[in-house]
Design a protein around this motif. Structure first.
Motif, mmCIF file in Angstrom:
data_model
loop_
_atom_site.group_PDB
_atom_site.id
_atom_site.type_symbol
_atom_site.label_atom_id
_atom_site.label_comp_id
_atom_site.label_asym_id
_atom_site.label_seq_id
_atom_site.Cartn_x
_atom_site.Cartn_y
_atom_site.Cartn_z
ATOM 1 N N VAL A 221 -8.133 -5.379 -8.913
ATOM 2 C CA VAL A 221 -7.258 -5.104 -7.779
ATOM 3 C C VAL A 221 -7.253 -3.609 -7.479
ATOM 4 C CG1 VAL A 221 -4.906 -5.250 -6.871
ATOM 5 C CG2 VAL A 221 -5.802 -7.090 -8.313
ATOM 6 N N ARG A 222 -7.432 -3.283 -6.207
ATOM 7 C CA ARG A 222 -7.332 -1.895 -5.765
ATOM 8 C C ARG A 222 -6.167 -1.769 -4.791
ATOM 9 N NH1 ARG A 222 -13.304 -2.123 -5.755
ATOM 10 N NH2 ARG A 222 -14.057 -0.776 -7.439
ATOM 11 N N PHE A 223 -5.535 -0.578 -4.810
ATOM 12 C CA PHE A 223 -4.348 -0.350 -3.985
ATOM 13 C C PHE A 223 -4.648 0.663 -2.882
ATOM 14 C CE2 PHE A 223 -2.852 -1.406 -8.281
ATOM 15 C CZ PHE A 223 -2.062 -2.511 -7.998
ATOM 16 N N GLY B 233 -4.070 8.624 -0.596
ATOM 17 C CA GLY B 233 -4.786 7.521 -1.215
ATOM 18 C C GLY B 233 -4.299 7.159 -2.602
ATOM 19 N N GLU B 234 -3.553 8.048 -3.239
ATOM 20 C CA GLU B 234 -3.007 7.778 -4.570
ATOM 21 C C GLU B 234 -1.530 7.416 -4.520
ATOM 22 O OE1 GLU B 234 -4.928 7.655 -7.220
ATOM 23 O OE2 GLU B 234 -6.657 8.190 -5.994
ATOM 24 N N GLY B 235 -0.990 7.237 -3.326
ATOM 25 C CA GLY B 235 0.422 6.862 -3.193
ATOM 26 C C GLY B 235 1.373 8.034 -3.335
ATOM 27 N N ARG B 236 0.869 9.258 -3.056
ATOM 28 C CA ARG B 236 1.700 10.454 -3.247
ATOM 29 C C ARG B 236 2.144 11.022 -1.899
ATOM 30 N NH1 ARG B 236 -2.869 13.153 -7.006
ATOM 31 N NH2 ARG B 236 -3.891 12.836 -4.982
ATOM 32 N N TRP B 237 3.294 11.710 -1.939
ATOM 33 C CA TRP B 237 3.807 12.365 -0.732
ATOM 34 C C TRP B 237 4.624 13.582 -1.165
ATOM 35 C CZ3 TRP B 237 8.136 10.170 2.933
ATOM 36 C CH2 TRP B 237 8.268 11.019 4.048
ATOM 37 N N GLU B 238 4.211 14.743 -0.688
ATOM 38 C CA GLU B 238 4.954 15.987 -0.918
ATOM 39 C C GLU B 238 5.790 16.217 0.333
ATOM 40 O OE1 GLU B 238 6.319 18.794 -3.193
ATOM 41 O OE2 GLU B 238 4.336 18.173 -3.872
ATOM 42 N N ALA C 238 -2.405 -4.465 -1.882
ATOM 43 C CA ALA C 238 -3.187 -4.813 -3.073
ATOM 44 C C ALA C 238 -4.324 -5.715 -2.629
ATOM 45 C CB ALA C 238 -2.320 -5.516 -4.113
ATOM 46 N N ASP C 239 -5.558 -5.356 -2.970
ATOM 47 C CA ASP C 239 -6.735 -6.056 -2.478
ATOM 48 C C ASP C 239 -7.674 -6.380 -3.631
ATOM 49 O OD1 ASP C 239 -9.517 -6.317 -1.354
ATOM 50 O OD2 ASP C 239 -8.425 -6.099 0.512
ATOM 51 N N ASP C 240 -8.152 -7.639 -3.682
ATOM 52 C CA ASP C 240 -9.098 -8.024 -4.734
ATOM 53 C C ASP C 240 -10.534 -8.139 -4.222
ATOM 54 O OD1 ASP C 240 -9.197 -10.376 -3.319
ATOM 55 O OD2 ASP C 240 -8.515 -11.666 -4.942
ATOM 56 N N GLY C 241 -10.746 -7.661 -2.993
ATOM 57 C CA GLY C 241 -12.081 -7.711 -2.411
ATOM 58 C C GLY C 241 -12.265 -8.847 -1.440
ATOM 59 N N SER C 242 -11.450 -9.882 -1.552
ATOM 60 C CA SER C 242 -11.536 -11.028 -0.647
ATOM 61 C C SER C 242 -10.188 -11.379 -0.019
ATOM 62 C CB SER C 242 -12.080 -12.255 -1.380
ATOM 63 O OG SER C 242 -13.380 -12.033 -1.872
ATOM 64 N N ALA C 243 -9.131 -11.118 -0.739
ATOM 65 C CA ALA C 243 -7.789 -11.426 -0.246
ATOM 66 C C ALA C 243 -6.858 -10.277 -0.627
ATOM 67 C CB ALA C 243 -7.286 -12.747 -0.827
ATOM 68 N N SER C 244 -5.762 -10.162 0.097
ATOM 69 C CA SER C 244 -4.864 -9.033 -0.154
ATOM 70 C C SER C 244 -3.419 -9.425 0.132
ATOM 71 C CB SER C 244 -5.252 -7.831 0.713
ATOM 72 O OG SER C 244 -5.104 -8.154 2.094
ATOM 73 N N GLN C 245 -2.517 -8.573 -0.345
ATOM 74 C CA GLN C 245 -1.096 -8.710 -0.050
ATOM 75 C C GLN C 245 -0.559 -7.331 0.296
ATOM 76 O OE1 GLN C 245 1.657 -9.409 -3.263
ATOM 77 N NE2 GLN C 245 3.143 -10.444 -1.965
ATOM 78 N N THR C 246 0.264 -7.260 1.324
ATOM 79 C CA THR C 246 0.870 -6.001 1.756
ATOM 80 C C THR C 246 2.377 -6.142 1.769
ATOM 81 O OG1 THR C 246 -1.059 -5.485 3.146
ATOM 82 C CG2 THR C 246 0.971 -4.271 3.586
#
Length: 222
Positions: free
Chosen positions: A145-147, A155-160, A175-183
């Motif tokens: 899973v990639r986020f 891209g790393e989920g950071r915010w200053e 969250a993406d597994d290459g074929s399906a995802s959830q947001t």
């Protein structure tokens, strides 16, 4: 002897309710007893109705694991290998002492299930503070899973955060597994930070004579 009429191939998808009625008969009108070989333990065959029923589990086609499997999974290539699996069924039909047998291929297609993000809490920070969202997710098929994140997160989920960021912000985590995802959305509240006032004096030196009136003007801002 009894006769069997079977298709060349049957198809079903993981998680799908499926059934098939065996077409078997005896030209002389004798009763035909049908049996099935090589069926899975969780399937059901009704000999009276000659109906074969099965709902393939989502683990019927699963990852092999090991070094090669992990490499292919990381490269998002393993799902191409695990697209389908064939089950060879043998059907027997008997009437009296005479029997006939035939085989049919049952092609089971892989069903990819999307990853499931763990619950993410809403966040509250103050202007100029740093925040980072570190999501976790479970993939039912054990895929990698990639986020990814919506702006203003990187891209790393950071915010200053900076001044003027105060307010309510909705960001999205994927969250993406290459074929399906959830947001899912995450609510971020940025509180206003109190800043000290500023003072601007137009001149830092002044020359006057004794007895002269002196005045000084300056600007303030908050």
């Amino acid at each position: 002897a009894p006769e069997l009429k079977l298709p060349l191939q049957l198809e079903v998808r993981e998680g799908e309710e499926w059934s098939f009625v065996v077409d078997a008969f005896d030209p002389d009108g004798d009763d035909v007893v049908v049996s099935l070989e090589n069926a899975t333990e969780d399937s059901h065959f009704d000999s009276k109705t000659k109906k074969f029923s099965w709902t393939p589990g989502y683990d019927f086609i699963s990852r092999r694991y090991g070094l090669l499997s992990n490499i292919l999974n990381a490269l998002r290539l393993e799902h191409k290998i695990l697209q389908a699996r064939t089950l060879k069924l043998k059907v027997n039909a008997c009437s009296g002492k005479l029997c006939a047998s035939s085989s049919v291929s049952l092609l089971v297609h892989n069903s990819n299930r999307p990853p499931v993000l763990d619950v993410l809490s809403n966040l509250t920070v103050t202007e100029t503070e740093f925040l980072q969202i570190k999501p976790t997710a479970v993939d039912p098929d054990h895929d990698l899973v990639r986020f990814s994140f919506s702006e203003p997160l990187d891209g790393e989920g950071r915010w200053e955060t900076t001044y003027n960021d105060a307010g309510e912000h909705t960001v999205y985590v994927n969250a993406d597994d290459g074929s399906a995802s959830q947001t899912v959305p995450v609510q971020v509240t940025v509180l206003q930070k109190n800043r000290p006032p500023t003072l601007k004096v137009p001149r830092d030196k002044a020359a006057i004579k004794e007895g002269e009136e002196f005045s000084l003007s300056f600007n303030t801002a908050d």
